[in-house]
Write a protein that holds these residues in place. Structure first.
Motif, PDB file in Angstrom:
ATOM      1  N   ASN A 183       0.824  -1.205   0.000  1.00 45.53           N
ATOM      2  CA  ASN A 183       0.000   0.000   0.000  1.00 45.53           C
ATOM      3  C   ASN A 183       0.859   1.257   0.000  1.00 45.53           C
ATOM      4  O   ASN A 183       0.557   2.231  -0.705  1.00 45.53           O
ATOM      5  CB  ASN A 183      -0.927  -0.004   1.218  1.00 45.53           C
ATOM      6  CG  ASN A 183      -1.983   1.072   1.153  1.00 45.53           C
ATOM      7  OD1 ASN A 183      -2.660   1.225   0.143  1.00 45.53           O
ATOM      8  ND2 ASN A 183      -2.120   1.845   2.223  1.00 45.53           N
ATOM      9  N   ARG A 216       2.462   1.670  -3.473  1.00 48.87           N
ATOM     10  CA  ARG A 216       1.450   2.053  -4.467  1.00 48.87           C
ATOM     11  C   ARG A 216       1.111   3.536  -4.369  1.00 48.87           C
ATOM     12  O   ARG A 216       1.030   4.239  -5.392  1.00 48.87           O
ATOM     13  CB  ARG A 216       0.190   1.212  -4.283  1.00 48.87           C
ATOM     14  CG  ARG A 216      -0.911   1.542  -5.272  1.00 48.87           C
ATOM     15  CD  ARG A 216      -2.136   0.650  -5.072  1.00 48.87           C
ATOM     16  NE  ARG A 216      -3.151   0.961  -6.072  1.00 48.87           N
ATOM     17  CZ  ARG A 216      -4.070   1.913  -5.934  1.00 48.87           C
ATOM     18  NH1 ARG A 216      -4.095   2.647  -4.818  1.00 48.87           N
ATOM     19  NH2 ARG A 216      -4.953   2.129  -6.887  1.00 48.87           N
ATOM     20  N   ARG A 217       0.930   4.038  -3.158  1.00 49.38           N
ATOM     21  CA  ARG A 217       0.576   5.442  -2.990  1.00 49.38           C
ATOM     22  C   ARG A 217       1.699   6.356  -3.476  1.00 49.38           C
ATOM     23  O   ARG A 217       1.449   7.374  -4.128  1.00 49.38           O
ATOM     24  CB  ARG A 217       0.244   5.728  -1.527  1.00 49.38           C
ATOM     25  CG  ARG A 217      -1.096   5.161  -1.079  1.00 49.38           C
ATOM     26  CD  ARG A 217      -1.371   5.449   0.382  1.00 49.38           C
ATOM     27  NE  ARG A 217      -2.686   4.972   0.781  1.00 49.38           N
ATOM     28  CZ  ARG A 217      -3.809   5.673   0.686  1.00 49.38           C
ATOM     29  NH1 ARG A 217      -3.761   6.897   0.172  1.00 49.38           N
ATOM     30  NH2 ARG A 217      -4.956   5.175   1.081  1.00 49.38           N
ATOM     31  N   VAL A 243      -1.209   1.220 -10.735  1.00 46.27           N
ATOM     32  CA  VAL A 243      -0.419   0.307  -9.900  1.00 46.27           C
ATOM     33  C   VAL A 243      -1.381  -0.646  -9.194  1.00 46.27           C
ATOM     34  O   VAL A 243      -2.390  -0.219  -8.636  1.00 46.27           O
ATOM     35  CB  VAL A 243       0.416   1.061  -8.843  1.00 46.27           C
ATOM     36  CG1 VAL A 243       1.194   0.060  -7.978  1.00 46.27           C
ATOM     37  CG2 VAL A 243       1.376   2.041  -9.498  1.00 46.27           C
ATOM     38  N   ASN A 244      -1.090  -1.928  -9.213  1.00 44.25           N
ATOM     39  CA  ASN A 244      -1.852  -2.936  -8.470  1.00 44.25           C
ATOM     40  C   ASN A 244      -0.900  -3.731  -7.589  1.00 44.25           C
ATOM     41  O   ASN A 244       0.275  -3.906  -7.932  1.00 44.25           O
ATOM     42  CB  ASN A 244      -2.568  -3.900  -9.423  1.00 44.25           C
ATOM     43  CG  ASN A 244      -3.804  -3.282 -10.050  1.00 44.25           C
ATOM     44  OD1 ASN A 244      -4.350  -2.310  -9.539  1.00 44.25           O
ATOM     45  ND2 ASN A 244      -4.235  -3.841 -11.169  1.00 44.25           N
ATOM     46  N   PHE A 245      -1.413  -4.226  -6.460  1.00 42.76           N
ATOM     47  CA  PHE A 245      -0.602  -5.143  -5.671  1.00 42.76           C
ATOM     48  C   PHE A 245      -1.482  -6.241  -5.097  1.00 42.76           C
ATOM     49  O   PHE A 245      -2.678  -6.065  -4.855  1.00 42.76           O
ATOM     50  CB  PHE A 245       0.173  -4.414  -4.566  1.00 42.76           C
ATOM     51  CG  PHE A 245      -0.646  -3.992  -3.377  1.00 42.76           C
ATOM     52  CD1 PHE A 245      -0.801  -4.842  -2.278  1.00 42.76           C
ATOM     53  CD2 PHE A 245      -1.243  -2.744  -3.332  1.00 42.76           C
ATOM     54  CE1 PHE A 245      -1.541  -4.444  -1.175  1.00 42.76           C
ATOM     55  CE2 PHE A 245      -1.981  -2.338  -2.235  1.00 42.76           C
ATOM     56  CZ  PHE A 245      -2.134  -3.195  -1.152  1.00 42.76           C
ATOM     57  N   ILE A 296       3.156  -2.623 -12.126  1.00 43.13           N
ATOM     58  CA  ILE A 296       3.360  -1.199 -12.398  1.00 43.13           C
ATOM     59  C   ILE A 296       3.213  -0.959 -13.897  1.00 43.13           C
ATOM     60  O   ILE A 296       3.881  -1.602 -14.712  1.00 43.13           O
ATOM     61  CB  ILE A 296       4.750  -0.733 -11.924  1.00 43.13           C
ATOM     62  CG1 ILE A 296       4.937  -1.012 -10.424  1.00 43.13           C
ATOM     63  CG2 ILE A 296       4.951   0.754 -12.212  1.00 43.13           C
ATOM     64  CD1 ILE A 296       6.332  -0.722  -9.921  1.00 43.13           C
ATOM     65  N   LEU A 331       3.612  -6.952  -7.131  1.00 45.27           N
ATOM     66  CA  LEU A 331       3.391  -5.543  -7.463  1.00 45.27           C
ATOM     67  C   LEU A 331       3.412  -5.369  -8.977  1.00 45.27           C
ATOM     68  O   LEU A 331       4.388  -5.749  -9.642  1.00 45.27           O
ATOM     69  CB  LEU A 331       4.466  -4.679  -6.809  1.00 45.27           C
ATOM     70  CG  LEU A 331       4.238  -3.173  -6.717  1.00 45.27           C
ATOM     71  CD1 LEU A 331       3.058  -2.870  -5.789  1.00 45.27           C
ATOM     72  CD2 LEU A 331       5.481  -2.478  -6.212  1.00 45.27           C
TER      73      LEU A 331
END
Length: 335
Positions: free
Chosen positions: A40, A43-44, A177-179, A199, A197
Motif C-alpha cells: 500500500n 502504491r501510494r 499500480v496494483n498489488f 506497475i 506488485l
C-alpha cells in the motif's frame, strides 16, 4: 533507551513479467502482515510522487481561448487541448521549456511534428494532435513543458496572458499500480507473505526505475524515524553555491565526450544534463551503479575542462577572459 532485538528476513525482489511499459515484481519473503503495509505504501508513492514532465499551457495562432474554433483545423480548441494532454515526454531541464509546432496542411498533425530542443524528448511521436483541412492554412502552436509531480489542473492556474490556454498537466508517469499479497507456507502463524506488485508506466520511465525511486522516498522518511531519539546535527553554515546558469544547466552530457561505460551509467541513473552532474558531490556520484572511481575522475576532468566541478561551491567558469573552455572533441569513446 532500551535496545530492541530486531528479527529481519532479507526479501528478494524478482521481476516476474515484463512488457512494454509494464512490470510485474515479486517481493518475498515478508513477515506475515508486512506485505499489505509495504504494498500500500509503495502504491501510494508510485501514483503520487514520481516526477515527470507535461505540457502545461499552449498558445495557438489566431485563437484567444479554448472554446474558440481554429481556422482551417477540424478540431476546436477544447478537442485540441484534450489531444495535447496525451503527449508524453521527458524534460531534462529544471525550468519551463518552449516547444514550437508549425505545420502547413492539409493532413494530420502528430507529436513528431513538434520542434523540440535537446532538453526535451517526445516519447510517443505518433500521438495524434489535430487535422488541417485547408491547403492554405498554416497551423502554428507554442507549447510550454514543465516538470512536476502528480496533477496540475488548468483551473488552478491564474494570471495567464491573453491567448495562452492552460492544460491539465498530468506529470505522473505512473497511470496504474496494483498489488496482491499471497501467503507462503501452510501455517498461517509461522508462514510468510509474498508481495506481487504490478506497475504500468507511460513510457517515460521504466517500471523498475519507478519502483526504486518510490522505495528511496519511503527510505528517507523511515530513516528520519529510525534516528528519532538521536540529536540532530546542526546544519553547516557554509554559504550555498551560486545558482547554475540555465545555459549551462540545460546542456546535455553528450557534450562532455565521456567514455561509453561512464555515459551509459549516467543515462541509466536518469542523469542527462550538465546541471544534474554539477549538483552531485563525490558521494552522490559513487551511489551511481557501475560508475566507479575511474568514471568519477573522468567526469571531474571533463567538467573542469569547462571550468566547473561537480558538487563544488565554485561553479562559475574558470576559463580566462576571451577564451572558451571546451570538453573533449571525441564522443562516447570506448575505454
Amino acid at each position: 533507551m532500551e535496545t530492541l532485538e530486531l528479527s529481519f528476513i532479507t526479501p528478494r525482489i524478482t521481476l516476474v513479467a515484463a512488457a512494454e511499459n509494464y512490470g510485474r515484481f515479486a517481493i518475498a519473503p515478508l513477515q506475515r502482515g508486512h506485505g499489505s503495509s509495504l504494498g500500500n505504501a509503495l502504491r501510494r508513492v508510485l501514483l503520487s510522487s514520481i516526477p515527470g514532465a507535461a505540457v502545461t499551457r499552449i498558445k495557438v495562432s489566431g485563437v484567444i481561448h479554448e472554446f474558440s474554433s481554429i481556422p482551417g483545423v477540424v478540431e476546436d480548441g477544447t478537442q485540441l487541448v484534450l489531444n495535447i494532454k496525451g503527449i508524453r515526454l521527458r524534460s531534462y531541464s529544471d525550468r519551463a521549456v518552449a516547444l514550437q509546432l508549425i505545420k502547413q496542411g492539409p493532413g494530420p498533425v502528430f507529436a513528431r511534428d513538434i520542434d523540440a530542443p535537446s532538453t526535451v524528448e517526445i516519447v510517443n511521436p505518433q500521438h495524434y494532435i489535430c487535422t488541417i483541412d485547408d491547403e492554405h492554412t498554416t497551423f502554428e502552436m507554442q507549447l510550454t513543458v514543465e516538470r512536476g509531480r502528480g496533477v496540475q489542473l488548468a483551473d488552478t492556474v491564474s494570471g495567464m496572458p491573453i491567448g495562452e490556454i492552460a492544460v491539465d498537466a498530468l506529470f505522473s508517469p505512473i497511470p496504474r499500480v496494483n498489488f496482491l499479497v499471497e501467503e507462503m507456507g501452510d501455517d498461517p502463524l509461522t508462514g510468510y507473505d509474498r508481495l506481487i506488485l504490478e506497475i504500468w508506466t507511460d513510457g517515460t520511465i521504466k517500471p523498475g526505475d519507478a519502483l526504486s525511486h518510490a522505495a528511496q522516498i519511503l527510505a528517507q522518511y523511515f530513516g528520519r524515524i529510525v534516528n528519532l531519539n538521536q540529536p540532530e546535527e546542526p546544519e553547516p553554515s557554509a554559504h550555498l553555491p551560486p545558482p547554475i546558469p540555465e545555459e549551462i544547466a540545460s546542456r546535455t552530457i553528450d557534450e562532455l565526450g565521456l567514455s561509453t561505460r561512464t555515459y551509459n551509467s549516467l543515462r541509466r541513473a536518469e542523469i542527462h544534463t550538465i546541471g544534474q552532474l554539477l549538483r552531485l558531490d563525490d558521494r552522490g556520484l559513487m551511489s551511481i551503479r557501475n560508475l566507479g572511481a575511474k568514471g568519477i575522475e573522468e567526469i571531474h576532468q571533463r567538467l573542469e575542462a569547462l571550468g566547473y566541478r561537480s558538487g563544488s561551491s565554485s561553479r562559475l567558469p574558470a576559463a580566462p577572459s576571451g577564451e572558451t573552455a571546451h570538453p573533449g572533441e571525441s564522443s562516447h569513446k570506448e575505454e
